[in-house]
Enzyme design. Structure first.
Site, PDB file in Angstrom:
ATOM      1  N   GLU A  96       0.843  -1.204   0.000  1.00 59.60           N
ATOM      2  CA  GLU A  96       0.000   0.000   0.000  1.00 59.60           C
ATOM      3  C   GLU A  96       0.876   1.251   0.000  1.00 59.60           C
ATOM      4  O   GLU A  96       1.872   1.327   0.725  1.00 59.60           O
ATOM      5  CB  GLU A  96      -0.898   0.018   1.235  1.00 59.60           C
ATOM      6  N   LYS A 125       3.147  14.392  -0.133  1.00 59.25           N
ATOM      7  CA  LYS A 125       2.670  15.779  -0.092  1.00 59.25           C
ATOM      8  C   LYS A 125       3.465  16.719  -0.992  1.00 59.25           C
ATOM      9  O   LYS A 125       3.049  17.835  -1.223  1.00 59.25           O
ATOM     10  CB  LYS A 125       2.724  16.287   1.342  1.00 59.25           C
ATOM     11  N   THR A 160      -3.975   4.878  -1.499  1.00 68.45           N
ATOM     12  CA  THR A 160      -5.067   5.315  -0.616  1.00 68.45           C
ATOM     13  C   THR A 160      -5.760   6.569  -1.151  1.00 68.45           C
ATOM     14  O   THR A 160      -5.250   7.267  -2.025  1.00 68.45           O
ATOM     15  CB  THR A 160      -4.554   5.630   0.806  1.00 68.45           C
ATOM     16  N   ALA A 181     -20.183   1.867   3.023  1.00 72.30           N
ATOM     17  CA  ALA A 181     -19.397   1.356   1.889  1.00 72.30           C
ATOM     18  C   ALA A 181     -20.249   0.462   0.992  1.00 72.30           C
ATOM     19  O   ALA A 181     -20.085   0.453  -0.226  1.00 72.30           O
ATOM     20  CB  ALA A 181     -18.199   0.578   2.423  1.00 72.30           C
ATOM     21  N   TYR A 210     -12.234  -5.432   9.878  1.00 74.46           N
ATOM     22  CA  TYR A 210     -11.657  -4.953  11.146  1.00 74.46           C
ATOM     23  C   TYR A 210     -11.574  -6.080  12.177  1.00 74.46           C
ATOM     24  O   TYR A 210     -12.533  -6.324  12.914  1.00 74.46           O
ATOM     25  CB  TYR A 210     -12.496  -3.786  11.685  1.00 74.46           C
ATOM     26  N   GLN A 220      -7.694  -4.356   8.457  1.00 77.27           N
ATOM     27  CA  GLN A 220      -6.916  -3.365   9.202  1.00 77.27           C
ATOM     28  C   GLN A 220      -5.681  -4.069   9.774  1.00 77.27           C
ATOM     29  O   GLN A 220      -5.703  -5.271  10.005  1.00 77.27           O
ATOM     30  CB  GLN A 220      -7.810  -2.803  10.316  1.00 77.27           C
TER      31      GLN A 220
END
Ligand SMILES: Cc1cc2nc3c(=O)[nH]c(=O)nc-3n(C[C@H](O)[C@H](O)[C@H](O)COP(=O)(O)OP(=O)(O)OC[C@H]3O[C@@H](n4cnc5c(N)ncnc54)[C@H](O)[C@@H]3O)c2cc1C
Length: 919
Positions: free
Chosen positions: A21, A26, A52, A132, A154, A185
């Site tokens: 991932e 930035k 993401t 979702a 999760y 997660q």
């Protein structure tokens, strides 16, 4: 390809898989660095990567952009995260559309984190989705099965709800809505994860829906704790016990962390719960790589993975490009720009590059085609050459691996060039600037670590190829030599497009790599041909001129590079005899740019493999099954030898250093020990080389010779260190030690210092949401005519009196004539009285009204016509004297004179009938 399909294929073959991932960085420099990293991490062999999505759609444009670049330029199977709340639906539609057009076929459908400024999640007004599952349904409705849809799971709860079991029904709902895999997660506790998966299965989530654990490698102690706390995941007690005491030593934390995380992964894989691991890389490579290495699941650097390299070049997975299987060789070192320039081609669906005579190469201005890096950065990288000699030095530096890129080669020189390296250095040292090359390969196994590609058990072939930038004074001689050799084909072109070639104009593409595989047609993935070479020429000279612009206007460097770019010839040469590995280089024998002579050392370290020796000796790279083994043995021998030499050298050095304080005896003993070690290493090397098959004796001999070279004073490098020391030869150093001891002077050692300069460049990319209204007025002329009531104005003009004389007097004359016949006579008769009513005479007034209409047409707005009419009445009193009629003579009734007189005064005496024509 759908992630589930890809995983199923690998797992059916018993191969565990993993994915990485990334998140959008930035800064612009961060983005570029991440691309480079993603490119490198492609080599780790991930089944897919995912990018993401910023909460509320922050930086969403960058997510889309990264998906596109990863998919098309780097050939990475990519999954785009997409959240559905706190965002306008148009943004979701836009993102799905972009993903679709980028060739992406996998979406991780999420509700989304609350935006930073909000404490907890609330559905914003006007948003179309709450959960979702709503997004999943929407994607399904819009795109059918195009996207494989992943969902978040999760194992230890989500949001304020820490009871993981409570979420399981909702997870099931997401799968029922169309989710096909679950990304969990992060967790660190094996038992918790395994238990949770069991419950998910019991709740009805089918076995064919992979439930994938999230793995967060440990970088530093603080970040590890922070992330664990943030995601509410439990850290096993023994982890903390091991990490806490070393928390201030990042390197140690990473090392211990690697062991712990690898142990977690291994247990998961062994449990059969999963065969896939999802790494939260945090955009970093090292710690993920360490875990993969520890697990021994990543492909070894010296192994060939047909999944990773189905063709000799990296395939793009962009829209409609998955079937692309032929490319020109010219862009081999610039894959991104090739993809960018051909992104609008529609020919890939046919599986072929199409008709090469009509390719529409995109513009040079497109993003990603120009020179990378700032001027300052490039000046640091390539120096400020002021002479051809200095340019040659730069190129020699690149060929030797000391310069990491050139304007035409974005990455360091690849291992494929190893077998040609010495030849390339020779050419560049004479100012013959090499741009691209490949050696001849006559049937290497498709699994060959350097040359191999494609399915297992095949053979691959290559024609020798060289691209070189040539001073115009050298070109005629080179062409003369090339023309003499039938097996050579070439193209030479300069900046202004002057093309010289010995290839006929109707010649089609020339395949320069091909492969023969079991049960398949021969595959020919790399070609040389005219049209694409001319397109490459544009890009090549464009880059050269861009390089010149890295230097200020008035500088010598600018002038020199521009002159080279504007006057030197780019020449590509193919030796069509692929069994002759030495066909091209002799063409340049004795050629040199005036005054250029870069002094170079022969390559000795790291090149002691069978291929270098064999190709330099003129033997083709054939029968590589044997060759590879020999190379491995020779490499191994050389490595050992070098290791031994280093150890021995170090010991000698140590001994010699103390020799000034201690006795010569100590030095002698050190020397003897060193000699012993070296000769044992030598023996080992000889053993290894000797065990190589007889067929490759020349290779092994050459390797051994090189190894012996290494023992006679050549520099070798200490691995992993940023500073490279010379590893002085064992025998020679021993002798020197003796001398030094006599003179009580420390032995001379060479310290080659490699100064690695690394610059981290930051650039702030401020993401501003700027709202600017743009007004544009479209003028739409409307033919809207309002005709207002005509205003009539009446005027009385003076009366015009007209006299129309139509009487020609004939009647009067006739009457006169008749009257002339009358003379006085008296015949008294009785007066006959008649009375006649004369016809009413109507005065006829004909009024002609002239209407002159003035209609102003106003182009602005509505056209209003105010029509005004002035009626001018011209009173015409027209007296028309019509032609007289003679109505004959009628004898009236006799009356008295008096009566007659009286009548003449006003009474009609004759009966006249006007309708009755006169006789
Ligand atoms: C692998 C992974 C990747 C992620 N990537 C991102 C990312 O890129 N960007 C980002 O912003 N966030 C990301 N997140 C975080 C995620 O968006 C948040 O955790 C969010 O709070 C929940 O999203 P979800 O998709 O699980 O939502 P949902 O499945 O819709 O669940 C949201 C909440 O509602 C509850 N719920 C679901 N259905 C119902 C129902 N029918 N009735 C009542 N309650 C219900 C759930 O239990 C949960 O508490 C990621 C999470 C994971 C695990």
């Amino acid at each position: 390809m759908h992630i589930t399909k890809k995983l199923a294929q690998a797992h059916a073959e018993g191969r565990p898989t993993y994915s990485f991932e990334y998140f959008p960085p930035k800064t612009a420099q961060g983005v570029q660095n991440l691309y480079d990293r993603m490119d490198r991490m492609h080599g780790f062999g991930p089944a897919f990567i995912d990018v993401t999505w910023g909460a509320g759609g922050r930086m969403s444009h960058l997510t889309c952009e990264m998906v596109k670049v990863a998919q098309s330029a780097y050939g990475l199977e990519t999954c785009m995260h997409l959240t559905c709340t706190d965002m306008a639906q148009s943004k979701i539609d836009g993102a799905l559309d972009e993903a679709y057009k980028a060739g992406c076929t996998n979406i991780l459908a999420l509700r989304g984190d609350p935006p930073r400024e909000k404490e907890k999640w609330e559905q914003s007004e006007g948003t179309a989705f709450r959960y979702a599952k709503d997004l999943i349904k929407y994607i399904k409705e819009k795109y059918g099965n195009h996207f494989d849809i992943g969902v978040a799971g999760y194992p230890e709860g989500c949001d304020a709800e820490t009871d993981a079991d409570a979420h399981i029904p909702y997870l099931k709902e997401k799968i029922d809505a169309g989710g096909t895999f679950v990304l969990a997660q992060m967790s660190y506790d094996v038992d918790i994860f395994i238990d949770w998966v069991k419950k998910c299965r019991q709740a009805g989530i089918p076995e064919n829906v992979p439930i994938i654990p999230g793995v967060m490698p440990i970088q530093t102690y603080d970040s590890f704790l922070r992330r664990a706390k943030w995601t509410q995941c439990r850290v096993p007690k023994h982890w903390l016990e091991q990490l806490e005491p070393i928390k201030n030593d990042d390197a140690q934390v990473r090392e211990v962390g690697k062991d712990l995380v690898a142990e977690f992964c291994r247990k998961l894989l062994d449990s059969g719960t999963t065969m896939h691991l999802h790494f939260y890389t945090m955009n970093l490579a090292a710690s993920t790589r360490m875990v993969l290495d520890e697990l021994s699941v990543a492909p070894a650097a010296d192994s060939h993975n047909p999944d990773l390299k189905p063709l000799p070049w990296r395939q793009s997975l962009g829209f409609n490009r998955r079937d692309e299987n032929v490319r020109p060789i010219f862009w081999r070192n610039r894959k991104q720009s090739y993809v960018a320039r051909t992104q609008d081609w529609d020919e890939f669906p046919n599986g072929r590059w199409g008709d090469s005579r009509s390719p529409a190469f995109g513009s040079l201005d497109a993003y990603g085609i120009g020179l990378k890096g700032t001027n300052e950065h490039n000046r640091k990288l390539w120096g400020e050459p002021k002479t051809a000699q200095q340019v040659a030095e730069l190129f020699v530096g690149y060929m030797s691996g000391k310069v990491e890129s050139l304007p035409w080669s974005e990455a360091p020189i690849s291992s494929e060039a190893d077998s040609l390296r010495q030849d390339l250095i020779d050419l560049n040292s004479r100012g013959l600037l090499t741009i691209n090359s490949q050696p001849a390969v006559d049937g290497a196994k498709s699994s060959h670590t350097t040359y191999g590609w494609g399915p297992k058990n095949g053979y691959v072939y290559q024609k020798a190829y060289l691209e070189v930038l040539i001073h115009p004074a050298i070109l005629p001689k080179l062409i003369e030599r090339m023309e003499e050799k039938e097996e050579i084909t070439y193209y030479a072109v300069n900046h202004s497009g002057e093309l010289k070639t010995n290839v006929s104009s109707d010649g089609g593409p020339n395949a320069v790599t091909w492969g023969v595989f079991p049960g398949k047609e021969i595959v020919q993935p790399t070609i040389v041909e005219t049209v694409s070479f001319l397109a490459w020429r544009d890009e090549f000279y464009h880059l050269g001129l861009e390089w010149s612009k890295c230097y200020d206007e008035a500088t010598e460097s600018r002038r020199l590079i521009r002159e080279i770019a504007e006057s030197w010839y780019l020449v590509n040469i193919v030796d069509n005899d692929y069994r002759d590995s030495r066909g091209i280089f002799p063409l340049f024998d004795g050629l040199r740019v005036d005054g250029v002579d870069v002094k170079t050392k022969p390559i000795t370290n790291g090149d002691a493999n069978g291929f270098v020796a064999r190709t330099r000796d003129g033997t083709s790279i054939a029968d590589t099954e044997t060759g590879q083994n020999i190379a491995k043995n020779a490499d191994h021998a050389s490595e050992k030898l070098s290791e031994a030499a280093n150890t021995a050298g170090a010991k000698v050095k140590e001994a010699a250093n103390t020799a000034s304080d201690k006795t010569k005896e100590v030095a002698d003993s050190a020397s003897a020990k060193a000699k012993e070690t070296a000769s044992s290493a030598n023996a080992k090397a000889n053993d290894a080389a000797g065990s190589a098959k007889a067929k490759a004796n020349d290779t092994a001999d050459s390797t051994k010779a090189k190894a012996n070279d290494a023992t006679s004073g050549t520099t070798t490098s200490t691995s992993g260190s940023t500073t490279e020391h010379s590893a002085t030869s064992v025998d020679k150093v021993t002798e020197e030690t003796e001398t030094v001891a006599d003179q009580t002077v420390a032995p001379a050692v060479e310290h080659d210092t490699i100064k690695r300069e690394h610059e981290t460049r930051d650039r702030d990319v401020v993401e501003k949401e700027i709202h600017k209204d743009h007004y544009h007025t479209t003028i739409q002329p409307l033919k809207d005519t309002e005709v207002q009531a005509t205003e009539h104005e009446f005027e009385q003009a003076p009366t015009e009196y007209r006299s129309v004389e139509k009487d020609d007097g004939a009647a009067e004359a006739k009457v006169a004539k008749k009257l002339a016949g009358f003379h006085d006579s008296v015949k008294e008769e009785e007066t006959k009285e008649t009375h006649a009513q004369d016809e009413t005479v109507v005065g006829e007034h004909v009024h002609h009204h002239l209407h002159e209409i003035i209609q102003p047409v106003i182009e602005k707005g509505k056209e209003v016509i105010q029509r005004s009419v002035t009626h001018v009445t011209h009173p015409i009193k027209e007296t028309v004297h019509e032609k007289s009629d003679d109505h004959g003579v009628t004898k009236a009734k006799p009356i008295s004179v008096e009566e007659f007189k009286h009548r003449l005064d006003g009474e009609a005496a004759t009966e006249v009938n006007p309708d009755k024509p006169a006789p």
